[in-house]
Scaffold this motif. Structure first.
Motif: not given
Length: 147
Positions: A73-79
């Motif tokens: 989720l951290k990765a996805i939330s930064t694009g």
């Protein structure tokens, strides 16, 4: 002889491992008493790669967040939606052989069935390296072991 690309990925593999080992020190595991660290290697639309680490967070019996999903989720939330690899470490010998639980694997499957999963022992040695799509032959059993 290895190519520069292979050598570069080995360096990222080491970074992934080290990030997961750091993350486990931050785990909030008062319920299960099992600490887990994870790190995700992901690429954004510009082609930039980054590593996102996380730990398991247990707020209550009904609010338990797996380290693998928090890192995702951290990765996805930064694009960074092109997921290339995930490294996982647990301080439980029983859980150290697990290639993530089925729920976490499913979330990664939506983004990249070909991403690599690295599972490390507590001594930082590589215990399992498998492509996510191939994990069906490593069922997550009730005791968290791969068979």
């Amino acid at each position: 002889m290895s190519s520069k690309k292979e050598e570069g990925f080995r360096i990222r593999e080491t970074e992934l491992r080290d990030a997961a080992f750091f993350a486990i020190t931050l785990a909030q595991a008062e319920i299960s008493k099992i600490r887990v660290g994870a790190a995700v290697l992901a690429i954004n639309s510009k082609g930039d790669s980054s590593i996102f680490s996380s730990c398991n967070i247990e707020i209550s019996f009904s609010r338990v967040f797996h380290a693998e999903n928090v890192a995702l989720l951290k990765a996805i939330s930064t694009g960074h939606t092109n997921i290339k690899a995930v490294a996982v470490i647990s301080d439980s010998e029983t859980k150290q052989g697990a290639a993530m639980c089925g729920c976490c694997r499913q979330d990664y499957m939506y983004l990249n069935p070909d991403c690599m999963i690295y599972v490390f022992d507590s001594d930082k040695s590589l215990k399992l390296k498998v492509k996510l799509i191939d994990t069906m032959k490593y069922p997550y059993l009730s005791k968290g072991m791969i068979k």
